[in-house]
Design an enzyme around this catalytic site. Structure first.
Site, PDB file in Angstrom:
ATOM      1  N   CYS A   2       0.858  -1.186   0.000  1.00  0.00           N
ATOM      2  CA  CYS A   2       0.000   0.000   0.000  1.00  0.00           C
ATOM      3  C   CYS A   2       0.895   1.237   0.000  1.00  0.00           C
ATOM      4  CB  CYS A   2      -0.945   0.108   1.179  1.00  0.00           C
ATOM      5  SG  CYS A   2      -2.131  -1.218   1.285  1.00  0.00           S
ATOM      6  N   ARG A  27       3.913  -0.560  -4.851  1.00  0.00           N
ATOM      7  CA  ARG A  27       3.650  -1.033  -3.484  1.00  0.00           C
ATOM      8  C   ARG A  27       2.306  -1.741  -3.360  1.00  0.00           C
ATOM      9  NH1 ARG A  27       6.915   1.569   0.517  1.00  0.00           N
ATOM     10  NH2 ARG A  27       5.405   0.877   2.039  1.00  0.00           N
ATOM     11  N   TRP A  74      -3.045  -2.551  -1.601  1.00  0.00           N
ATOM     12  CA  TRP A  74      -2.841  -4.003  -1.744  1.00  0.00           C
ATOM     13  C   TRP A  74      -3.776  -4.607  -0.707  1.00  0.00           C
ATOM     14  CZ3 TRP A  74      -1.363  -8.130   1.312  1.00  0.00           C
ATOM     15  CH2 TRP A  74      -1.036  -9.308   0.626  1.00  0.00           C
ATOM     16  N   ASN A 100      -2.040   2.266   5.809  1.00  0.00           N
ATOM     17  CA  ASN A 100      -1.171   1.191   5.340  1.00  0.00           C
ATOM     18  C   ASN A 100      -0.925   0.295   6.543  1.00  0.00           C
ATOM     19  OD1 ASN A 100       0.848  -0.328   4.265  1.00  0.00           O
ATOM     20  ND2 ASN A 100       2.318   1.328   4.007  1.00  0.00           N
ATOM     21  N   GLY A 101      -1.257  -0.984   6.460  1.00  0.00           N
ATOM     22  CA  GLY A 101      -1.041  -1.875   7.601  1.00  0.00           C
ATOM     23  C   GLY A 101      -2.278  -2.717   7.875  1.00  0.00           C
ATOM     24  N   GLU A 488      15.125 -19.690  -6.869  1.00  0.00           N
ATOM     25  CA  GLU A 488      14.908 -18.312  -7.338  1.00  0.00           C
ATOM     26  C   GLU A 488      14.341 -18.312  -8.760  1.00  0.00           C
ATOM     27  OE1 GLU A 488      14.620 -15.644  -5.987  1.00  0.00           O
ATOM     28  OE2 GLU A 488      14.960 -14.099  -7.477  1.00  0.00           O
ATOM     29  N   LYS A 492      10.737 -16.656  -9.730  1.00  0.00           N
ATOM     30  CA  LYS A 492      10.551 -15.646 -10.772  1.00  0.00           C
ATOM     31  C   LYS A 492       9.496 -16.117 -11.759  1.00  0.00           C
ATOM     32  CE  LYS A 492      12.047 -13.089  -9.169  1.00  0.00           C
ATOM     33  NZ  LYS A 492      12.852 -12.726  -8.021  1.00  0.00           N
ATOM     34  N   GLU A 495       5.926 -15.912 -10.171  1.00  0.00           N
ATOM     35  CA  GLU A 495       5.318 -14.623  -9.848  1.00  0.00           C
ATOM     36  C   GLU A 495       4.989 -13.780 -11.071  1.00  0.00           C
ATOM     37  OE1 GLU A 495       7.695 -12.086  -7.289  1.00  0.00           O
ATOM     38  OE2 GLU A 495       9.526 -12.818  -8.193  1.00  0.00           O
ATOM     39  N   HIS A 511      13.081 -38.817  -5.465  1.00  0.00           N
ATOM     40  CA  HIS A 511      12.338 -39.049  -4.216  1.00  0.00           C
ATOM     41  C   HIS A 511      10.904 -38.569  -4.310  1.00  0.00           C
ATOM     42  CE1 HIS A 511      16.035 -40.406  -2.391  1.00  0.00           C
ATOM     43  NE2 HIS A 511      16.626 -39.370  -2.982  1.00  0.00           N
ATOM     44  N   LYS A 610       5.386  -4.776  -4.090  1.00  0.00           N
ATOM     45  CA  LYS A 610       6.846  -4.805  -4.002  1.00  0.00           C
ATOM     46  C   LYS A 610       7.340  -4.960  -2.566  1.00  0.00           C
ATOM     47  CE  LYS A 610      11.049  -4.262  -5.612  1.00  0.00           C
ATOM     48  NZ  LYS A 610      11.610  -5.450  -6.276  1.00  0.00           N
TER      49      LYS A 610
END
Ligand code: F6R
Length: 615
Positions: A2, A27, A74, A100-101, A488, A492, A495, A511, A610
């Site tokens: 946010c 954000r 967000w 925000n929060g 990683e 990527k 997302e 396995h 982000k």
């Protein structure tokens, strides 16, 4: 997570809020809104979807006024609809709030307010907070500004959770009240005008003079002054800082997306991470900000790395680097798990909190928990003005420059570089020979050129991406330090393309994972020539034997690998310890080009933000 922007000054607030807000869109970007004092009262516009939807609504019916608050969201509570977008009003309609929060006790508070006759328009915790503030203001005894400040102070005392807020009231034109607990807020100091934002990025076109609000502080912001106070109301000392604030939206340069720009920037960002830190005479690294003497560093017997997502993956490569170079055991932990767990920690453990933004709630919480237990904590951050950088006992900045693309790329390679430098420094304080130290230093110095070479393969990687973009799922395999690179690569891919992807140590294939292999599930296998190269070729054969395709990451000119794999993503060769930094680059490009082939919104993938400032 946010973004908040507020403005008070002589200019029209609407265009400033919209422009500054669009700089914070990374954000959170599921809905946006603003509230401006228009001379008669509070006027609100808000819209689900991107800021451009809000901008269209504002252009169609502009709000005239010189002070206002705005928000890009967000979603935490309630779907990303117009109604759930911020700002939210209190019951009188005279007070507007952006937040925000997360308010953890909002259900209890909502129940009490509902019993008292309050009606709510949204499903958000923020609207509950707005109503609480309105109640406190209505009951307040003080006059003018003091009444709103008192209302915020007393309401925050009843609230559990994190917040960064900005509030306006139609009785108090020309005043914005801000407060923070957990979520960052920055005052932008202008000439005859002032700003409040959740991050300095929003302020770049307007000012480079900022005051970072400390946790629990409040501010009363006017066009010509601002007063910062503690939760008990005492005035606090302020420090105006000058910041470098570069990136504008046109700074994508020739690139279609920030993510691609940031991938391409890595030769420079890596150089910035090691510039001035290579000590050739001592065959070691110099890290000025650790705030620990050589003796103190020598006494470290264990290292615990905490972080989330990509930052944690860098720590997993860091484990390998520090253990190889310094022979100090390193454990890596999800910050969110560590902060609420009760696993024992050995004495003489040094904590390293890794975070690009420096604001990730779980990493910050874990850092504070480790400090509470009495352990020294260093931060590895990109954002210099961040909470993690401030709360750490010392640390290393990665100097990667602003990272706007939601998918972290250059910050990852810079983090790994910082771990390399730390490994070198700790190694040279113990048993690492000068000759070995020098070898690593030389390889570091040559790395920018090697990254440039790796990036030149972008077009051929795009062809491979196009070919495999219709896959149902992808597996990413690597061994040792290339296992976190596989993780990683898979992150990527997930997302930004929304394809299902998983990373595993290559040997785990047998396995259970091997059951997933089929025509629609290609495997990306990291197989650069190293001590486990032959083992990796064994895994490749096993996949091929079951009808699976293999996209290998291998050294340029590796004809054997080329002959066996369905596609080869080529990288140049470097020192084995630094090879993971090169190996991640084709994986970043592979996910980027796959996302483009699938028509995804690369810089703003769905459901993400982000910086994750809520738990
Ligand atoms: C993935 C990504 C996230 C972040 C994570 C931690 O591309 O960006 O996984 O790495 O949210 O963020 P920071 O490093 O800001 O603490």
């Amino acid at each position: 997570m946010c973004g908040i922007v507020a403005y008070v000054g002589p200019r029209k607030a609407q265009p400033i809020l919209l422009e500054a807000l669009s700089r914070l869109e990374y954000r959170g970007y599921d809905s946006a809104g603003l509230a401006i004092l228009n001379g008669q009262g509070v006027e609100v516009r808000k819209k689900g979807g991107r800021i451009e939807n809000l901008a269209k609504a504002c252009l169609a019916k502009p709000i005239l006024g010189e002070s206002g608050i705005s928000h890009t969201r967000w979603a935490t509570h309630g779907a990303p609809t117009d109604a759930n977008a911020h700002p939210h009003l209190d019951a009188s309609g005279k007070l507007a709030l952006v937040h925000n929060g997360v308010i953890e006790n909002f259900l209890e508070l909502k129940q009490k307010l509902t019993q008292a006759g309050h009606k709510f328009q949204s499903e958000t915790d923020t609207e509950v907070l707005a109503h609480c503030l309105g109640e406190a203001y209505a009951k307040g005894k003080a006059k003018g500004e003091a009444r709103l400040l008192e209302a915020v102070r007393s309401t925050l005392a009843q609230i559990q959770g994190t917040l960064g807020i900005a509030v306006i009231h139609s009785d108090l034109p020309g005043l914005i009240v801000g407060a923070r607990r957990g979520s960052p807020l920055v005052i932008g100091v202008g000439q005859g005008e002032n700003f409040l934002a959740s991050d300095t990025q929003a302020l770049a076109p307007y000012t480079n003079r900022v005051v970072i609000l400390q946790d629990q502080e409040m501010v009363a912001l006017h066009a010509d002054r601002f007063d910062v106070s503690s939760p008990l109301g005492a005035q606090t000392q302020i420090k105006v800082e000058q910041i470098e604030n570069g990136v504008t939206h046109s700074d994508k340069g020739p690139h279609a997306h920030f993510m691609l720009k940031e991938i391409m920037e890595q030769p420079r960002s890596i150089e910035n991470a090691f510039r001035g830190r290579l000590d050739r005479d001592g065959a070691t690294a110099k890290l000025g900000g650790l705030n620990m003497s050589s003796d103190q560093l020598r006494q470290v017997e264990r290292i615990s790395v905490i972080g989330c997502g990509t930052a944690l993956h860098s720590g997993m490569v860091g484990k390998y680097l520090i253990e190889s170079l310094a022979k100090i055991p390193v454990e890596t932990q999800h910050a969110s798990e560590f902060r609420y767990g009760d696993s024992p920690i050995s004495p003489k453990t040094l904590f390293l909190a890794v975070s690009q933004s420096g604001e990730t709630a779980d990493t910050l919480g874990a850092l504070r928990e480790a400090k509470r237990r009495g352990y020294p904590c260093l931060g590895i951050c990109n954002n210099v003005a961040s909470s993690i950088a401030r709360d750490s006992d010392g640390g290393v900045y990665m100097h990667a420059g602003p990272e706007i693309g939601v998918a972290a790329t250059k910050s990852f390679t810079s983090q790994v570089m910082v771990f390399t430098l730390l490994g070198l420094l700790l190694g040279r304080l113990h048993q690492l020979s000068a000759a070995h130290g020098t070898e690593v230093l030389e390889a570091i110095a040559q790395l920018p050129g090697k990254i440039e070479q790796a990036l030149r393969h972008s077009e051929s990687i795009a062809k491979v991406a196009q070919k495999f973009s219709q896959s149902r799922s992808m597996l990413f395999l690597g061994r040792l330090a290339n296992f976190p690179i596989a993780l990683e690569g898979a992150l990527k891919m997930k997302e930004i393309t929304y394809l299902h992807a998983e990373g595993y140590p290559s040997a785990e294939l047998k396995h259970g994972v091997i059951a997933l292999i089929d025509k629609g599930t290609p495997t990306v296998l990291i197989a650069t020539a190293d001590g486990v190269y032959d083992k990796n070729l064994g895994s490749l054969q096993e996949i091929k034997a079951r009808g699976g395709s293999v996209i290998a990451v291998g050294h340029e000119g590796d004809m054997k690998l080329k002959g066996l794999a369905d596609a080869l993503l080529e990288v140049p060769k470097t020192h084995e310890l630094l090879q993971p930094i090169l190996n991640v680059i084709p994986l970043q490009l592979f996910s980027y080009h796959t996302a483009v082939a699938l028509g995804r919104d690369v810089d703003k993938p769905r459901n993400l933000a982000k910086s994750v400032t809520v738990e």
